[in-house]
Design a protein around this motif. Structure first.
Motif, PDB file in Angstrom:
ATOM      1  N   ASP A 140      61.802 -14.651   5.776  1.00  0.00           N
ATOM      2  CA  ASP A 140      62.168 -13.866   6.957  1.00  0.00           C
ATOM      3  C   ASP A 140      62.544 -12.434   6.626  1.00  0.00           C
ATOM      4  N   LEU A 141      62.636 -12.071   5.345  1.00  0.00           N
ATOM      5  CA  LEU A 141      62.980 -10.701   4.969  1.00  0.00           C
ATOM      6  C   LEU A 141      61.777  -9.893   4.493  1.00  0.00           C
ATOM      7  N   ARG A 142      60.659 -10.548   4.292  1.00  0.00           N
ATOM      8  CA  ARG A 142      59.524  -9.847   3.683  1.00  0.00           C
ATOM      9  C   ARG A 142      58.849  -8.853   4.616  1.00  0.00           C
ATOM     10  N   GLY A 143      59.192  -8.896   5.889  1.00  0.00           N
ATOM     11  CA  GLY A 143      58.577  -7.956   6.824  1.00  0.00           C
ATOM     12  C   GLY A 143      59.256  -6.611   6.876  1.00  0.00           C
ATOM     13  N   GLY A 144      60.444  -6.493   6.248  1.00  0.00           N
ATOM     14  CA  GLY A 144      61.163  -5.224   6.267  1.00  0.00           C
ATOM     15  C   GLY A 144      60.676  -4.282   5.176  1.00  0.00           C
ATOM     16  N   ARG A 145      61.258  -3.097   5.156  1.00  0.00           N
ATOM     17  CA  ARG A 145      60.941  -2.128   4.109  1.00  0.00           C
ATOM     18  C   ARG A 145      61.785  -2.462   2.883  1.00  0.00           C
ATOM     19  N   VAL A 156      66.535  -4.584   1.735  1.00  0.00           N
ATOM     20  CA  VAL A 156      65.517  -4.755   2.764  1.00  0.00           C
ATOM     21  C   VAL A 156      66.020  -4.084   4.029  1.00  0.00           C
ATOM     22  N   GLU A 157      65.327  -3.030   4.446  1.00  0.00           N
ATOM     23  CA  GLU A 157      65.683  -2.302   5.657  1.00  0.00           C
ATOM     24  C   GLU A 157      64.767  -2.771   6.789  1.00  0.00           C
ATOM     25  N   SER A 158      65.345  -3.314   7.836  1.00  0.00           N
ATOM     26  CA  SER A 158      64.547  -3.814   8.956  1.00  0.00           C
ATOM     27  C   SER A 158      65.227  -3.438  10.263  1.00  0.00           C
ATOM     28  N   GLU A 159      64.538  -3.696  11.365  1.00  0.00           N
ATOM     29  CA  GLU A 159      65.119  -3.398  12.672  1.00  0.00           C
ATOM     30  C   GLU A 159      66.363  -4.233  12.935  1.00  0.00           C
ATOM     31  N   ASP A 194      70.230  -4.251   7.556  1.00  0.00           N
ATOM     32  CA  ASP A 194      69.952  -4.154   6.130  1.00  0.00           C
ATOM     33  C   ASP A 194      70.431  -5.421   5.419  1.00  0.00           C
TER      34      ASP A 194
END
Length: 264
Positions: A203-208, A223-226, A229
């Motif tokens: 579930d974290l692989r979609g972030g930056r 992991v930076e995501s919408e 972090d």
């Protein structure tokens, strides 16, 4: 600075005293705060002209001769002022939340005599040359904070330390190598970062995914995501203390033989 739930089993990490010593050794941004109300100080943060944390945990700070904190310290009955120094551990890559941890050193701040100030400035210059030290006695005052307690707050938790614990701890062996290496990884080896992503929860692989930290026990990713972090530690198979050992562990994490060049 993102903390994981305490119920989650954490990978190995340097102990709190080591992490505190590493933050202090990196000499990141610092500010001073008086710990009691005094006329002319108003509890405001003070950014010193220069600061230096010594091995023992004492802190040397330079302030302008006419700074209210210098005046307040001189006017106290004992010639010292209760203050707290806040040190920020700032990530070497440009993250949207760059502070990885904070170290607070609380103690007593006192101005040094001209002779002691010059001797201390020379001692600092031997390990950290800085032209601002030449101004001691010529418009700036050198003060020494004697530590009473230390508190560390980072992704591993919040820990209270005594000065002797800090003094006895070594900094991480990669403390002066980490910043350059992480910047190199970020700018020149995005393919390596992509390979490291396979160790993240799905579930974290979609972030930056960004390189966040490096120490003898592992590599940390941000992991930076919408949704926010998240910090993840990728553990090495063993503690390492040299670049060749580090390269071996990184190749193991990536699963590729070409990483030796990325560790230089």
């Amino acid at each position: 600075m993102t903390q994981a739930p305490a119920s989650i089993r954490r990978p190995p990490a340097p102990n709190p005293a080591e992490r505190a010593k590493t933050i202090a050794t990196r000499n990141g941004p610092a500010s001073l705060l008086p710990t009691c109300e005094r006329a002319g100080l108003d509890g405001e943060r003070v950014v010193p002209v220069l600061h230096h944390v010594h091995h023992s945990g004492s802190v040397s700070v330079l302030l302008a001769d006419d700074h209210p904190m210098v005046t307040a310290a001189k006017q106290t009955q004992r010639g010292e002022l209760a203050v707290m120094v806040e040190l920020a551990d700032q990530a070497p890559v440009a993250l949207r939340e760059p502070i990885r941890g904070l170290l607070w050193i609380t103690g007593w701040l006192r101005p040094l005599s001209p002779v002691s100030a010059r001797a201390r400035a020379v001692a600092i210059a031997e390990t950290r040359p800085d032209e601002r030290l030449l101004d001691v006695g010529h418009g700036v005052t050198l003060l020494r904070l004697t530590p009473a307690s230390l508190v560390l707050a980072d992704a591993e938790g919040t820990h209270s330390l005594r000065p002797h614990m800090f003094s006895a701890a070594p900094p991480d062996p990669f403390h002066d190598y980490e910043a350059q290496w992480l910047r190199h990884l970020e700018s020149d080896h995005s393919d390596v970062v992509d390979q490291l992503a396979k160790h993240l929860p799905a579930d974290l692989r979609g972030g930056r995914i960004r390189p966040l930290g490096l120490d003898r026990f592992g590599l940390r990713l941000r992991v930076e995501s919408e949704a926010g972090d998240h910090d993840v530690r990728l553990a090495f198979s063993k503690s390492v203390d040299s670049p060749p050992q580090l390269a071996t562990e990184l190749r193991r994490l990536v699963g590729c033989p070409f990483l030796r060049g990325a560790s230089g």
